[in-house]
Design a protein around this motif. Structure first.
Motif, mmCIF file in Angstrom:
data_model
loop_
_atom_site.group_PDB
_atom_site.id
_atom_site.type_symbol
_atom_site.label_atom_id
_atom_site.label_comp_id
_atom_site.label_asym_id
_atom_site.label_seq_id
_atom_site.Cartn_x
_atom_site.Cartn_y
_atom_site.Cartn_z
ATOM 1 N N GLU A 26 13.467 -5.600 8.441
ATOM 2 C CA GLU A 26 13.267 -5.019 7.119
ATOM 3 C C GLU A 26 12.009 -5.637 6.536
ATOM 4 O OE1 GLU A 26 15.554 -5.232 2.988
ATOM 5 O OE2 GLU A 26 16.671 -4.159 4.554
ATOM 6 N N ALA A 27 11.127 -4.786 6.001
ATOM 7 C CA ALA A 27 9.854 -5.274 5.474
ATOM 8 C C ALA A 27 9.487 -4.513 4.212
ATOM 9 C CB ALA A 27 8.754 -5.127 6.525
ATOM 10 N N ALA A 28 8.708 -5.171 3.369
ATOM 11 C CA ALA A 28 8.242 -4.564 2.115
ATOM 12 C C ALA A 28 7.054 -3.647 2.388
ATOM 13 C CB ALA A 28 7.832 -5.651 1.133
ATOM 14 N N LEU A 29 7.016 -2.536 1.678
ATOM 15 C CA LEU A 29 5.870 -1.637 1.697
ATOM 16 C C LEU A 29 5.145 -1.815 0.373
ATOM 17 C CD1 LEU A 29 4.317 0.723 3.107
ATOM 18 C CD2 LEU A 29 5.799 2.271 1.812
ATOM 19 N N VAL A 30 3.839 -2.068 0.442
ATOM 20 C CA VAL A 30 3.021 -2.258 -0.752
ATOM 21 C C VAL A 30 1.838 -1.300 -0.708
ATOM 22 C CG1 VAL A 30 3.677 -4.693 -1.027
ATOM 23 C CG2 VAL A 30 1.637 -4.107 0.306
ATOM 24 N N LYS A 31 1.156 -1.180 -1.835
ATOM 25 C CA LYS A 31 -0.081 -0.396 -1.916
ATOM 26 C C LYS A 31 -1.240 -1.363 -2.118
ATOM 27 C CE LYS A 31 1.211 4.009 -2.052
ATOM 28 N NZ LYS A 31 0.667 5.077 -1.251
ATOM 29 N N ILE A 32 -2.245 -1.255 -1.267
ATOM 30 C CA ILE A 32 -3.460 -2.058 -1.417
ATOM 31 C C ILE A 32 -4.444 -1.202 -2.210
ATOM 32 C CG2 ILE A 32 -5.356 -3.213 -0.221
ATOM 33 C CD1 ILE A 32 -3.416 -3.573 2.175
ATOM 34 N N PRO A 33 -4.808 -1.626 -3.432
ATOM 35 C CA PRO A 33 -5.659 -0.795 -4.282
ATOM 36 C C PRO A 33 -7.019 -0.447 -3.661
ATOM 37 C CG PRO A 33 -4.650 -2.527 -5.575
ATOM 38 C CD PRO A 33 -4.336 -2.819 -4.143
ATOM 39 N N LEU A 34 -7.616 -1.388 -2.911
ATOM 40 C CA LEU A 34 -8.925 -1.114 -2.315
ATOM 41 C C LEU A 34 -9.013 -1.766 -0.949
ATOM 42 C CD1 LEU A 34 -11.692 0.208 -2.664
ATOM 43 C CD2 LEU A 34 -12.496 -1.927 -3.662
ATOM 44 N N PHE A 35 -9.274 -0.948 0.045
ATOM 45 C CA PHE A 35 -9.399 -1.389 1.431
ATOM 46 C C PHE A 35 -10.770 -0.950 1.928
ATOM 47 C CE2 PHE A 35 -8.834 -1.196 5.961
ATOM 48 C CZ PHE A 35 -7.940 -2.211 6.255
ATOM 49 N N LYS A 36 -11.551 -1.886 2.467
ATOM 50 C CA LYS A 36 -12.894 -1.566 2.967
ATOM 51 C C LYS A 36 -12.917 -1.748 4.478
ATOM 52 C CE LYS A 36 -14.992 -3.234 -1.281
ATOM 53 N NZ LYS A 36 -15.894 -4.228 -1.877
ATOM 54 N N PHE A 37 -13.447 -0.723 5.146
ATOM 55 C CA PHE A 37 -13.497 -0.720 6.595
ATOM 56 C C PHE A 37 -14.685 0.117 7.061
ATOM 57 C CE2 PHE A 37 -12.085 1.849 10.340
ATOM 58 C CZ PHE A 37 -12.233 0.859 11.288
#
Length: 134
Positions: free
Chosen positions: A67-78
């Motif tokens: 079981e793991a938490a799902l989060v939102k990353i506001p800004l991801f750079k790739f």
């Protein structure tokens, strides 16, 4: 077209990313539907103070179900691209040894891509949005 340098680590390819101004060493994982981050990177990014919590989910990893938490990353750079509100599963340290996370298809799927093993590069082409068939 963008060429992204890949680093070999055993039988894995790794790429650099930036998550909320934190450098991240990510495993390229075309088999992962959703990207994942290590608990260590989660803490470095400020944890739940800065990352919106979506919920807990059952996740199937190579070592079994957790079981793991799902989060939102506001800004991801790739690869020179900035992607907003990226969903990511927070995995325990032992699930991601010596890595900051997995770069999954929720990010890679935004591109047409090829892995060029001889050159240790990832070739990305931004996908064009399909035209509406009216």
């Amino acid at each position: 077209e963008v060429y992204v340098p890949l680093r070999r680590y055993g039988d894995q390819y790794r790429v650099d990313a930036i998550t909320l101004d934190e450098d991240a060493d990510m495993i390229l994982d075309t088999g992962a539907t959703i990207s994942a981050i290590s608990y260590s990177l989660f803490r470095r990014m400020g944890g739940y103070r800065t990352l919106p919590f979506v919920g807990n989910f059952q996740v199937y990893t190579a070592s079994g179900s957790i079981e793991a938490a799902l989060v939102k990353i506001p800004l991801f750079k790739f690869a020179g691209y900035e992607i907003s509100n990226v969903s990511a599963i927070v995995l325990p340290e032992d699930a991601l040894p010596e890595s900051d996370g997995l770069l999954g298809m929720n990010i890679l799927g935004k591109f047409d891509f090829s892995i060029l093993p001889q050159e240790n590069q990832l070739l990305l082409q931004e996908r064009k949005k399909p035209l509406n068939a009216d």
